[in-house]
Design a protein around this motif. Structure first.
Motif, short mmCIF file in Angstrom:
data_model
loop_
_atom_site.label_atom_id
_atom_site.label_comp_id
_atom_site.label_asym_id
_atom_site.label_seq_id
_atom_site.Cartn_x
_atom_site.Cartn_y
_atom_site.Cartn_z
N ASP A 167 12.30 -65.51 -2.43
CA ASP A 167 12.14 -66.28 -1.19
C ASP A 167 13.32 -67.23 -0.99
O ASP A 167 13.80 -67.40 0.15
CB ASP A 167 10.83 -67.07 -1.22
CG ASP A 167 9.60 -66.17 -1.13
OD1 ASP A 167 9.74 -65.02 -0.70
OD2 ASP A 167 8.50 -66.64 -1.51
N ASP A 168 13.80 -67.85 -2.08
CA ASP A 168 14.95 -68.76 -1.98
C ASP A 168 16.18 -68.01 -1.47
O ASP A 168 16.92 -68.52 -0.62
CB ASP A 168 15.25 -69.38 -3.34
CG ASP A 168 14.24 -70.44 -3.76
OD1 ASP A 168 13.45 -70.88 -2.91
OD2 ASP A 168 14.26 -70.81 -4.96
N VAL A 169 16.42 -66.79 -1.99
CA VAL A 169 17.60 -66.02 -1.59
C VAL A 169 17.50 -65.61 -0.13
O VAL A 169 18.48 -65.74 0.63
CB VAL A 169 17.77 -64.79 -2.50
CG1 VAL A 169 18.84 -63.84 -1.94
CG2 VAL A 169 18.16 -65.23 -3.91
N ILE A 170 16.35 -65.10 0.30
CA ILE A 170 16.19 -64.69 1.69
C ILE A 170 16.38 -65.88 2.63
O ILE A 170 17.08 -65.77 3.66
CB ILE A 170 14.80 -64.06 1.91
CG1 ILE A 170 14.64 -62.79 1.06
CG2 ILE A 170 14.56 -63.76 3.39
CD1 ILE A 170 15.60 -61.69 1.39
N ARG A 171 15.79 -67.00 2.27
CA ARG A 171 15.91 -68.20 3.12
C ARG A 171 17.35 -68.71 3.17
O ARG A 171 17.87 -69.03 4.25
CB ARG A 171 14.98 -69.29 2.61
CG ARG A 171 15.00 -70.56 3.47
CD ARG A 171 13.95 -71.57 3.03
NE ARG A 171 14.16 -72.00 1.65
CZ ARG A 171 13.40 -71.63 0.64
NH1 ARG A 171 12.38 -70.79 0.84
NH2 ARG A 171 13.65 -72.06 -0.59
N ARG A 172 18.00 -68.76 1.99
CA ARG A 172 19.38 -69.28 1.97
C ARG A 172 20.33 -68.35 2.72
O ARG A 172 21.26 -68.82 3.40
CB ARG A 172 19.84 -69.47 0.53
CG ARG A 172 21.19 -70.17 0.39
CD ARG A 172 21.16 -71.58 1.00
NE ARG A 172 20.19 -72.41 0.36
CZ ARG A 172 20.43 -73.17 -0.70
NH1 ARG A 172 21.64 -73.17 -1.25
NH2 ARG A 172 19.49 -73.94 -1.20
N ALA A 173 20.13 -67.05 2.61
CA ALA A 173 20.98 -66.11 3.35
C ALA A 173 20.87 -66.36 4.84
O ALA A 173 21.87 -66.30 5.57
CB ALA A 173 20.58 -64.66 3.02
#
Length: 416
Positions: free
Chosen positions: A379-385
């Motif tokens: 979730d962190d990666v999807i949000r940061r992208a």
């Protein structure tokens, strides 16, 4: 973009991500260099009484956020550059899934297939003695990696404990259950890859049901990934090992293939619907391709021909920087290794915590904690992208890790 060695490739990818952080350049320069690397000569006493010297390495890349953490691999092609690169990747991986660890890696230049059990034991004990002054439960905690497992970790623990004069189970993770290992550790990396695959497929397509998957590599990680993905509802149509690949467009009987491999059988001796090459597997028309073997298998040439809709990196560094660029230009999303294969270090962390507390959790508790932590990382990666507008998910993942490590560097300052 040309591809260099594994360490140069790591730095190239870190450079791409740095611009999406606010880490100062002087701190970032330090982050791209390992803190220390040890090279040891490991005496190998053969069963026939002869002796030879094999090389071993241990790299401690970064300890800003906590003790060094990383596996020990046995392979004839291990190099010091590879060990340094893998230690750097581990530093990023532990930061990405927010474990209070740094990164390390070890390796011995040996082919365990050509050694007896006693010869492997002697190599393990002498290698452990060689790196003993670098490791410890609050300093550097080794773990299994390529061609090592609970057996070798038991020998590492015992060798270290003999010098201390009392059992120190928390010096290493991936141990047998009877020595303080944790349930679920053997399948943890594969489980993590399967969970990430499920999460991403559901994110882009809505359901994993009937999703076709090809897995290059059917060792511990690839086999457990296949087994758990099938449980999740995916259709695994192809898997491979060093002898070749097997393919069935209607779906393999994963349980039967798993049992065949678990009994020591190679895929070239399995009665399959169709046999194909490893190279053909990488170019299959499937929903998901999972490289789960060695580094640099997806080159720019492979990326040009790749027909999978999604790539999930179960191996360390399976995609070259040039191939990354090709996949990005072709709009083929890729979930990077430092997220996809982090299940192993997450459960290693849980084992270490249990050892230090002299407490044990159930398999259900371990799997629940693994899923919670790795899904949060996803979730962190999807949000940061989305927030940063990164060109791909690898840059987003690296940016998160670099920011966390860089912030820790800033708080701690430079000594002296």
């Amino acid at each position: 973009m040309s591809d260099g060695g594994p360490f140069e490739n790591l730095r190239t990818m870190m450079d791409r991500a740095h611009e999406y952080t606010d880490v100062p350049q002087n701190v970032f320069v330090r982050m791209k260099h390992p803190e220390r690397t040890l090279r040891v000569g490991v005496p190998l006493l053969r069963d026939d009484g002869s002796e030879e010297i094999v090389e071993g390495f241990r790299c401690q890349f970064d300890s800003t956020r906590g003790p060094y953490k990383g596996g020990i691999r046995y392979h004839p092609d291990v190099t010091v550059e590879e060990v340094i690169a893998m230690a750097g990747l581990m530093s990023l991986k532990t930061a990405l899934v927010d474990l209070q660890y740094g990164g390390a890696k070890g390796g011995v230049v040996v082919d365990p297939k050509e050694l007896s059990r006693d010869e492997i034991k002697r190599v393990t004990r002498r290698y452990t003695e060689g790196i003993r002054r670098m490791i410890g439960p609050e300093m550097d905690i080794p773990a299994p990696d390529m061609n090592t497992g609970p057996r070798e970790m038991a020998w590492v623990m015992d060798t270290y404990s003999m010098y201390e004069g009392y059992p120190v189970p928390e010096v290493v993770t991936g141990k047998p259950l009877e020595l303080g290992g944790t349930p679920g550790r053997i399948e943890a990396t594969g489980r993590g890859v399967a969970i990430i695959t499920r999460e991403f497929v559901e994110h882009v397509q809505g359901s994993l049901e009937d999703t076709t998957v090809a897995i290059q590599g059917f060792g511990n990680v690839g086999s457990w990934t296949a087994k758990i993905l099938e449980e999740f509802g995916a259709t695994v149509v192809a898997v491979s090992d060093v002898t070749g690949a097997i393919y069935d467009p209607d779906g393999l009987d994963v349980e039967a293939v798993f049992e065949h491999a678990d009994a020591g059988g190679m895929l070239d001796s399995y009665d399959a619907e169709e046999e194909i090459s490893n190279d053909e597997l990488l170019r299959l028309d499937v929903d998901v391709l999972i490289p789960a073997a060695i580094a640099d298998v997806i080159t720019d040439d492979v990326a040009e021909d790749l027909r999978a809709e999604i790539v999930v990196e179960a191996a360390n560094g399976p995609t070259t920087p040039a191939a990354d660029r090709v996949l990005r230009e072709r709009n083929i999303p890729l979930i990077p290794d430092i997220l996809a294969n982090s299940g192993g270090v997450i459960v290693s962390y849980l084992e270490w915590v249990q050892n230090t507390q002299e407490y044990a959790w159930t398999l259900e508790e371990v799997n629940e904690d693994l899923e919670r932590r790795i899904v949060k990382g996803f979730d962190d990666v999807i949000r940061r992208a989305d927030e940063l507008g990164t060109p791909d998910f690898r840059v987003a993942a690296y940016a998160i890790a670099i920011q966390r490590i860089g912030t820790a560097h800033a708080y701690r300052g430079l000594f002296p």
